[in-house]
Write a protein that holds these residues in place. Structure first.
Motif, PDB file in Angstrom:
ATOM      1  N   UNK A  23       5.094   0.779 -14.257  1.00  0.00           N
ATOM      2  CA  UNK A  23       5.041  -0.498 -13.944  1.00  0.00           C
ATOM      3  C   UNK A  23       4.942  -1.019 -12.260  1.00  0.00           C
ATOM      4  N   UNK A  24       5.943  -0.165 -11.592  1.00  0.00           N
ATOM      5  CA  UNK A  24       6.026  -0.244 -10.286  1.00  0.00           C
ATOM      6  C   UNK A  24       4.643  -0.083  -9.587  1.00  0.00           C
ATOM      7  N   UNK A  25       4.004   1.082 -10.037  1.00  0.00           N
ATOM      8  CA  UNK A  25       2.796   1.456  -9.314  1.00  0.00           C
ATOM      9  C   UNK A  25       1.653   0.436  -9.719  1.00  0.00           C
ATOM     10  N   UNK A  26       1.631   0.134 -10.791  1.00  0.00           N
ATOM     11  CA  UNK A  26       0.672  -1.008 -11.329  1.00  0.00           C
ATOM     12  C   UNK A  26       0.817  -2.370 -10.766  1.00  0.00           C
ATOM     13  N   UNK A  71       0.788  -1.259   0.011  1.00  0.00           N
ATOM     14  CA  UNK A  71       0.020  -0.091   0.029  1.00  0.00           C
ATOM     15  C   UNK A  71       0.829   1.389   0.069  1.00  0.00           C
ATOM     16  N   UNK A  72       1.871   1.159   0.869  1.00  0.00           N
ATOM     17  CA  UNK A  72       2.955   2.527   0.840  1.00  0.00           C
ATOM     18  C   UNK A  72       3.590   2.373  -0.541  1.00  0.00           C
ATOM     19  N   UNK A  73       4.188   1.559  -1.207  1.00  0.00           N
ATOM     20  CA  UNK A  73       4.677   1.598  -2.573  1.00  0.00           C
ATOM     21  C   UNK A  73       3.682   2.166  -3.401  1.00  0.00           C
ATOM     22  N   UNK A  74       2.551   1.516  -3.435  1.00  0.00           N
ATOM     23  CA  UNK A  74       1.309   2.112  -4.293  1.00  0.00           C
ATOM     24  C   UNK A  74       1.336   3.740  -4.168  1.00  0.00           C
ATOM     25  N   UNK A  75       1.159   4.347  -3.046  1.00  0.00           N
ATOM     26  CA  UNK A  75       0.850   5.577  -2.905  1.00  0.00           C
ATOM     27  C   UNK A  75       1.993   6.588  -3.390  1.00  0.00           C
TER      28      UNK A  75
END
Length: 91
Positions: free
Chosen positions: A38-41, A10-14
């Motif tokens: 791609x990291x966010x996806x 969740x933190x990486x996504x945000x």
């Protein structure tokens, strides 16, 4: 299942979304977009997968995980509040 993997995803996504938006609003470096897109996806998909696999996940937790960007943190907060025995889940 502990909540730590969901917390990390969740933190990486945000963070990846915030950096992507900042990059888009400023200099728009294509290599940065190529790396963080791609990291966010992947982080978004991991959040959904991990939230849906929680043994005590409610439909609200699962629905919140589908919101891009902040959904993982919202799902994490709701899941921690509903952890077994009424205690906050382990970190």
């Amino acid at each position: 299942m502990p909540l730590r993997p969901l917390r990390i995803a969740a933190h990486i996504e945000l963070v990846s979304l915030l950096i992507l938006l900042a990059n888009l609003a400023t200099v728009h470096l294509r290599p940065l977009s190529s790396l963080l897109g791609p990291t966010h996806g992947c982080a978004y998909l991991f959040v959904i997968l991990l939230a849906w696999r929680l043994p005590h996940a409610t439909p609200a937790v699962r629905a919140l995980s589908l919101i891009p960007g902040v959904g993982g943190l919202l799902a994490l907060r709701r899941a921690a509040a509903r952890s077994p025995l009424g205690r906050p889940a382990s970190r």
